[in-house]
Write a protein that holds these residues in place. Structure first.
Motif, short mmCIF file in Angstrom:
data_model
loop_
_atom_site.label_atom_id
_atom_site.label_comp_id
_atom_site.label_asym_id
_atom_site.label_seq_id
_atom_site.Cartn_x
_atom_site.Cartn_y
_atom_site.Cartn_z
N ILE A 133 -53.53 49.26 30.26
CA ILE A 133 -54.54 48.87 31.25
C ILE A 133 -54.71 50.02 32.23
O ILE A 133 -53.76 50.45 32.89
CB ILE A 133 -54.13 47.59 31.99
CG1 ILE A 133 -53.97 46.44 30.99
CG2 ILE A 133 -55.13 47.23 33.08
CD1 ILE A 133 -53.48 45.15 31.63
N GLU A 134 -55.92 50.55 32.30
CA GLU A 134 -56.19 51.75 33.09
C GLU A 134 -57.22 51.48 34.18
O GLU A 134 -57.90 50.45 34.19
CB GLU A 134 -56.68 52.89 32.19
CG GLU A 134 -55.58 53.68 31.52
CD GLU A 134 -54.77 54.51 32.51
OE1 GLU A 134 -55.08 54.47 33.72
OE2 GLU A 134 -53.82 55.18 32.08
N ASP A 135 -57.33 52.46 35.12
CA ASP A 135 -58.38 52.40 36.13
C ASP A 135 -59.49 53.38 35.78
O ASP A 135 -59.39 54.15 34.82
CB ASP A 135 -57.81 52.70 37.52
CG ASP A 135 -57.07 54.03 37.56
OD1 ASP A 135 -57.51 54.99 36.87
OD2 ASP A 135 -56.07 54.14 38.27
N ASP A 136 -60.57 53.32 36.53
CA ASP A 136 -61.74 54.14 36.25
C ASP A 136 -61.44 55.62 36.35
O ASP A 136 -61.92 56.43 35.55
CB ASP A 136 -62.86 53.76 37.23
CG ASP A 136 -64.15 54.52 36.94
OD1 ASP A 136 -64.32 55.64 37.46
OD2 ASP A 136 -64.98 53.99 36.17
N PHE A 159 -63.72 45.41 30.01
CA PHE A 159 -63.45 45.45 31.45
C PHE A 159 -62.85 44.13 31.92
O PHE A 159 -63.17 43.05 31.40
CB PHE A 159 -64.75 45.71 32.24
CG PHE A 159 -65.20 47.14 32.21
CD1 PHE A 159 -64.66 48.07 33.06
CD2 PHE A 159 -66.20 47.54 31.32
CE1 PHE A 159 -65.09 49.39 33.05
CE2 PHE A 159 -66.64 48.85 31.29
CZ PHE A 159 -66.08 49.78 32.16
N PHE A 160 -61.99 44.21 32.95
CA PHE A 160 -61.49 43.01 33.62
C PHE A 160 -62.45 42.64 34.76
O PHE A 160 -63.34 43.41 35.12
CB PHE A 160 -60.08 43.27 34.18
CG PHE A 160 -59.03 43.43 33.12
CD1 PHE A 160 -58.34 42.33 32.64
CD2 PHE A 160 -58.73 44.67 32.59
CE1 PHE A 160 -57.37 42.47 31.66
CE2 PHE A 160 -57.76 44.83 31.61
CZ PHE A 160 -57.09 43.72 31.14
N MET A 169 -60.59 47.18 36.48
CA MET A 169 -59.62 47.74 35.54
C MET A 169 -60.15 47.49 34.12
O MET A 169 -61.03 46.65 33.90
CB MET A 169 -58.26 47.08 35.72
CG MET A 169 -57.69 47.21 37.12
SD MET A 169 -57.31 48.92 37.58
CE MET A 169 -55.79 49.16 36.62
N LEU A 170 -59.61 48.21 33.17
CA LEU A 170 -60.10 48.09 31.80
C LEU A 170 -58.99 48.39 30.81
O LEU A 170 -57.97 49.01 31.16
CB LEU A 170 -61.25 49.07 31.56
CG LEU A 170 -60.89 50.56 31.64
CD1 LEU A 170 -61.66 51.35 30.60
CD2 LEU A 170 -61.19 51.11 33.04
N LEU A 171 -59.16 47.93 29.57
CA LEU A 171 -58.28 48.35 28.48
C LEU A 171 -58.71 49.74 28.06
O LEU A 171 -59.89 49.98 27.78
CB LEU A 171 -58.39 47.38 27.29
CG LEU A 171 -57.91 45.95 27.55
CD1 LEU A 171 -58.18 45.09 26.32
CD2 LEU A 171 -56.44 45.93 27.89
#
Length: 357
Positions: A133-136, A159-160, A169-171
């Motif tokens: 799980i990463e940020d932009d 996206f979450f 946040m996103l996968l």
């Protein structure tokens, strides 16, 4: 003739009285061996007249055949008795549970990834990992993705829901964020590979929503495309276990590299399968390029002092090419028959010394 009759009786009595195979063999040697009693009689035929030789020779040969037949029968009887004795003394308790039979195996995706790690480790690469799980910033901004790039759209990325500050946040869509985290936390020189799971909105025979990548990064002074080309060609030769690997680089565009290229490998597509290292066709196999100066600046590295190259390849697709798996979706079907056919032993981990696959 009386002497032959007496010798026959004595030898047959000794054969009948042999208690075991060793005693029987001693009787055989004493009678028909090179220096045996019957063999000695055959040697005396040369001093006889032709008429005597004809009569005595036939009688002696008949005696030898009779003794040999008796020895063979006695040997068979002794062997049968020995087997009966072993069967009577050596019993097997069939009521005990059967020995445990190992049914599990290493999934071909994990096998392929282990092979890739083993090859790059031999070339001096360290393994780096990061969160799924990463940020932009780590997934897009630091990698020079412009704000309206398609990868930032909902139909391409998982996206979450937005957080209170509006950040989503996103996968991760690739393992490139691991490269960013490494460049931010370490000073050059850097030489890493980043294996792991990635996620995209995609699903067909050669794409799945979850797939695996191995990306590589080298940052140092004086790095150029020649280093990249040698690294990738050496890897492919080791991975496909053939020296006959021919590649070509086609210009391409990636936001995070400049110049960028797609790497193709020569192959043969005849016969319903793909054979690497032969034929006249080309197959796209990975993307690569020199790290964009904007990426270096975003990670706090001076692009005027350091240069680098990066590459990324799909683990699942390389496994399909190497082991002849026709449909990527079968890897996620949990079919025990498929897994037993394509699985690998957990006791034969890939390494450059004993072999990869």
């Amino acid at each position: 003739m009386t002497d032959l009759n007496t010798l026959e009786s004595d030898v047959l009595a000794q054969v009948a009285g042999a208690a075991d195979l060793q005693a029987l063999d001693a009787v055989r040697v004493a009678a028909v061996g090179k220096t045996g009693s019957i063999s000695g009689l055959l040697k005396t035929l040369g001093a006889m007249s032709p008429d005597e030789r004809k009569t005595q020779g036939a009688a002696i040969n008949a005696l030898r055949d009779k003794v040999a037949e008796a020895i063979a029968e006695k040997k068979a009887a002794l062997e049968a008795a020995e087997l009966d004795a072993r069967l009577a003394s050596e019993t097997l308790d069939l009521s005990l549970p059967a020995p445990y039979r190992r049914k599990g195996s290493v999934h071909p995706t994990m096998q392929t990834m282990d092979e890739m790690v083993a090859i790059f480790a031999e070339m001096g690469f360290a393994v780096a990992e990061g969160p799924d799980i990463e940020d932009d910033f780590h997934n897009f901004t630091a990698l020079n993705f412009p704000p309206k790039h398609p990868a930032r759209e909902m139909h391409d990325t998982f996206f979450f829901h937005p957080k209170e500050d509006g950040e989503r946040m996103l996968l991760r869509t690739h393992t490139s964020p691991v490269q960013v985290r490494t460049m931010v936390s370490q000073k050059p020189p850097i030489r890493i590979i980043a294996p792991g799971r990635t996620y995209r909105c995609d699903n067909d025979a050669t794409h799945t929503p979850v797939f695996h990548q191995v990306e590589g990064l080298v940052i140092d002074k004086g790095i150029h495309m020649g280093h990249l080309k040698w690294t990738l060609e050496t890897f492919l030769a080791r991975f496909f276990e053939t020296d006959a690997v021919t590649t070509q680089f086609r210009p391409h565009h990636f936001p995070f590299t400049e110049p960028s290229a797609e790497m193709d490998v020569q192959c043969d597509r005849s016969g319903g399968e793909i054979k690497i290292g032969q034929g006249t066709s080309w197959l796209e196999i990975l993307g690569c390029g020199m790290v964009h100066p904007n990426v270096l600046r975003a990670c706090g590295i001076d692009p005027d002092e350091y240069q680098g190259f990066a590459f990324g390849m799909g683990v699942d697709r390389l496994g399909m090419l190497k082991y002849g798996m026709p449909d990527l979706r079968d890897m996620w079907s949990s079919d025990v028959r498929w897994l037993s056919h394509y699985g690998f032993s957990a006791f034969a981990a890939p390494n450059p010394a004993s072999g990869l696959s």
